[in-house]
Design a protein around this motif. Structure first.
Motif, PDB file in Angstrom:
ATOM      1  N   UNK A   1       0.797  -1.113   0.153  1.00  0.00           N
ATOM      2  CA  UNK A   1      -0.048   0.074   0.010  1.00  0.00           C
ATOM      3  C   UNK A   1       0.948   1.210   0.059  1.00  0.00           C
ATOM      4  N   UNK A   2       0.855   2.091  -1.045  1.00  0.00           N
ATOM      5  CA  UNK A   2       1.715   3.243  -1.065  1.00  0.00           C
ATOM      6  C   UNK A   2       1.473   4.275  -0.194  1.00  0.00           C
ATOM      7  N   UNK A   3       0.300   4.179   0.421  1.00  0.00           N
ATOM      8  CA  UNK A   3      -0.030   5.796   1.166  1.00  0.00           C
ATOM      9  C   UNK A   3       0.732   5.686   2.609  1.00  0.00           C
ATOM     10  N   UNK A   4       1.152   4.674   3.251  1.00  0.00           N
ATOM     11  CA  UNK A   4       1.840   5.008   4.671  1.00  0.00           C
ATOM     12  C   UNK A   4       3.072   5.625   4.072  1.00  0.00           C
ATOM     13  N   UNK A   5       3.633   6.765   4.704  1.00  0.00           N
ATOM     14  CA  UNK A   5       4.676   7.435   4.665  1.00  0.00           C
ATOM     15  C   UNK A   5       5.921   7.128   5.489  1.00  0.00           C
ATOM     16  N   UNK A   6       5.530   6.233   6.554  1.00  0.00           N
ATOM     17  CA  UNK A   6       6.435   5.723   7.350  1.00  0.00           C
ATOM     18  C   UNK A   6       5.946   4.709   8.087  1.00  0.00           C
ATOM     19  N   UNK A   7       7.108   3.680   8.537  1.00  0.00           N
ATOM     20  CA  UNK A   7       6.705   2.725   9.377  1.00  0.00           C
ATOM     21  C   UNK A   7       7.586   2.486  10.412  1.00  0.00           C
ATOM     22  N   UNK A   8       7.305   2.257  11.570  1.00  0.00           N
ATOM     23  CA  UNK A   8       7.918   1.792  12.862  1.00  0.00           C
ATOM     24  C   UNK A   8       7.713   0.189  13.048  1.00  0.00           C
ATOM     25  N   UNK A   9       8.649  -0.504  12.800  1.00  0.00           N
ATOM     26  CA  UNK A   9       8.523  -1.778  13.007  1.00  0.00           C
ATOM     27  C   UNK A   9       9.357  -2.220  14.233  1.00  0.00           C
ATOM     28  N   UNK A  10       8.612  -2.641  15.610  1.00  0.00           N
ATOM     29  CA  UNK A  10       9.399  -2.908  16.496  1.00  0.00           C
ATOM     30  C   UNK A  10       9.570  -4.282  16.779  1.00  0.00           C
ATOM     31  N   UNK A  11      10.741  -4.908  16.900  1.00  0.00           N
ATOM     32  CA  UNK A  11      11.168  -6.273  17.176  1.00  0.00           C
ATOM     33  C   UNK A  11      10.199  -7.281  16.224  1.00  0.00           C
ATOM     34  N   UNK A  12      10.158  -6.832  14.921  1.00  0.00           N
ATOM     35  CA  UNK A  12       9.307  -7.618  14.015  1.00  0.00           C
ATOM     36  C   UNK A  12      10.015  -9.038  13.679  1.00  0.00           C
ATOM     37  N   UNK A  13      11.304  -8.843  13.894  1.00  0.00           N
ATOM     38  CA  UNK A  13      11.766 -10.376  13.717  1.00  0.00           C
ATOM     39  C   UNK A  13      11.689 -11.083  12.264  1.00  0.00           C
ATOM     40  N   UNK A  14      11.672 -12.373  12.569  1.00  0.00           N
ATOM     41  CA  UNK A  14      11.327 -13.469  11.578  1.00  0.00           C
ATOM     42  C   UNK A  14      10.019 -12.962  10.756  1.00  0.00           C
ATOM     43  N   UNK A  15      10.053 -12.914   9.473  1.00  0.00           N
ATOM     44  CA  UNK A  15       8.800 -12.546   8.542  1.00  0.00           C
ATOM     45  C   UNK A  15       8.558 -11.043   8.993  1.00  0.00           C
ATOM     46  N   UNK A  16       9.234 -10.443   9.256  1.00  0.00           N
ATOM     47  CA  UNK A  16       9.285  -8.888   9.549  1.00  0.00           C
ATOM     48  C   UNK A  16      10.407  -8.256   9.032  1.00  0.00           C
TER      49      UNK A  16
END
Ligand code: GTR
Length: 425
Positions: free
Chosen positions: A275-290
């Motif tokens: 999805x092109x709409x999010x301009x930023x992502x914070x992935x905390x401890x997303x690990x495997x598959x992240x």
């Protein structure tokens, strides 16, 4: 008991070294892939490699993304009007997602209560959107004020550790005060609105129980070993929430950001990849598959994650656990799909699920795509000193898996730096 014992085992995990160890060979990000030529330019990346990677991530890891669907707003209820402090209103927006055929949800289609918290003022506000683990009634801390908001409890099955009592106490003791509850006031003080919901309202996070919901979301004609996984379903749900938020006059549709912890961090990254709409992502401890490399030596092995959570991924992912070469992918390519947008990857030094080294390397692996856009990409050289420039950043705080106020402080500082906001009104 499993949660309690598992939690106690976690607290014994060692710190990872402060310098990178190991150097896994990963599939090329711009080089020749699957019989196709190397990527020559940004236009080439977008027209050829992006669609190929999206196809492969569905067929090899996450399963088919559900088809886009209409979302209807069933009701809006103001739970709290502006009071003292930085928060404007707290609202519950109940949404229903229309599918082509009825599924196992009560009423035949997914119904989700989205909690929307806006800062004081008129907006439009940038928004941080994400799902949390235990449902909306776990969102608001019970202290210092007694919980007075009329937040509804989900009518879908919840994992056992969400049921209160000792397991729930352990979750908060080990995974932090913000494990189920973002720091609303700090977020509002930074000028962001926040939208939150329980992804389990669409696909319950319980193996076995999840299957009929996944079957109902899987597009017709999908091979059985590529059926939609829960991470893909939750990512698709994030996009449906953005559909609603983008149409809300209080929200700035040009400044929509996603966040997620762990399993929901995996979903937030996948959502932004599609999805092109999010301009930023914070992935905390997303690990495997992240955000961490599957081929990294530390981290959670694919065999382990797919045994514990078979519903999260396409069944085919488990079959390649011992044969990484059967997969043309690794997670640096997922982060590459987010270019040129901002990505913050948070880790904890004793969190093996979050895999700090594998996450750092995934960001290094995504960097060449950002360079195609003329951006500094991943400018960070040390595990302990977060980048001060560029759209890709990594931090490693002390401690274990979980969400603490220092994580949110890192995320808000990153968003403030990389996502220019409209002046407040
Ligand atoms: C673990 C899982 C991790 C991570 C974590 C979480 O049990 O194996 O990959 O996603 O759950 O979501 O907190």
């Amino acid at each position: 008991l499993g949660t309690v014992l598992g939690g106690c085992a976690l607290t014994r995990l060692p710190n990872v070294p402060l310098t990178l160890t190991g150097s896994p060979a990963t599939p090329p990000i711009l080089g020749p892939l699957d019989g196709t030529a190397a990527v020559a330019s940004r236009a080439d990346w977008e027209s050829r490699r992006v669609p190929r990677l999206k196809t492969l991530f569905q067929s090899q890891i996450y399963g088919a993304m559900p088809a886009p669907a209409r979302v209807d707003i069933l009701s809006r209820v103001v739970l709290q009007a502006p009071a003292k402090g930085p928060i404007g209103t707290i609202e519950r927006i109940t949404l229903a997602v229309s599918l082509d055929r009825p599924g196992p949800w009560p009423g035949g289609r997914p119904v989700v209560d989205m909690i929307l918290i806006t800062p004081k003022g008129k907006g439009p506000f940038p928004i941080i959107a994400g799902g949390t683990f235990c449902g909306n009634d776990a969102l608001f801390p019970k202290t210092p004020e007694p919980q007075t908001l009329k937040v509804r409890t989900t009518n879908m099955p919840l994992p056992p550790e969400c049921g209160g009592g000792l397991p729930a106490f352990m979750v908060e003791a080990i995974f932090g005060k913000n494990a189920n509850s973002p720091p609303w006031e700090a977020i509002a003080r930074h000028g962001y609105a926040l939208a939150s919901w329980h992804p389990g309202d669409v696909v319950p996070d319980v193996p076995g129980i999840a299957e009929p919901y996944l079957a109902a979301l899987t597009p017709d004609g999908t091979p059985p070993d590529q059926r939609t996984g829960a991470i893909a379903a939750w990512a698709w749900t994030l996009s449906r929430m953005l559909d609603v938020l983008a149409a809300d006059p209080r929200i700035d549709p040009e400044h929509m950001l996603l966040w997620g912890h762990s399993r929901h961090g995996k979903a937030a990254l996948l959502a932004a990849a599609f999805d092109p709409r999010p301009v930023a992502v914070w992935a905390l401890q997303s690990g495997t598959g992240g955000a961490s490399l599957d081929r990294d030596e530390v981290g959670e092995p694919i065999g382990a994650i797919t045994a514990s959570f078979p519903h999260w991924f396409a069944p085919v992912y488990a079959t390649t656990a011992a044969r990484p070469d059967a997969r043309l992918l690794d997670q640096h390519q997922l982060i590459g799909l987010l270019a040129p947008r901002s990505v913050l990857v948070g880790t904890g030094r004793r969190d093996q699920w979050g895999d700090p080294h594998g996450s750092f390397r995934a960001l290094m692996g995504a960097d060449p795509v950002y360079r195609l856009y003329g951006l500094p990409g991943f400018a960070q050289t040390s595990l302990t000193k977060p980048a001060e420039v560029g759209p890709l950043a990594f931090y490693m705080r002390p401690g274990l898996h979980g969400i603490h106020s220092q994580d949110w402080a890192q995320a808000l500082a990153f968003f403030d730096r990389t996502v220019p906001k409209l002046p407040p009104t």
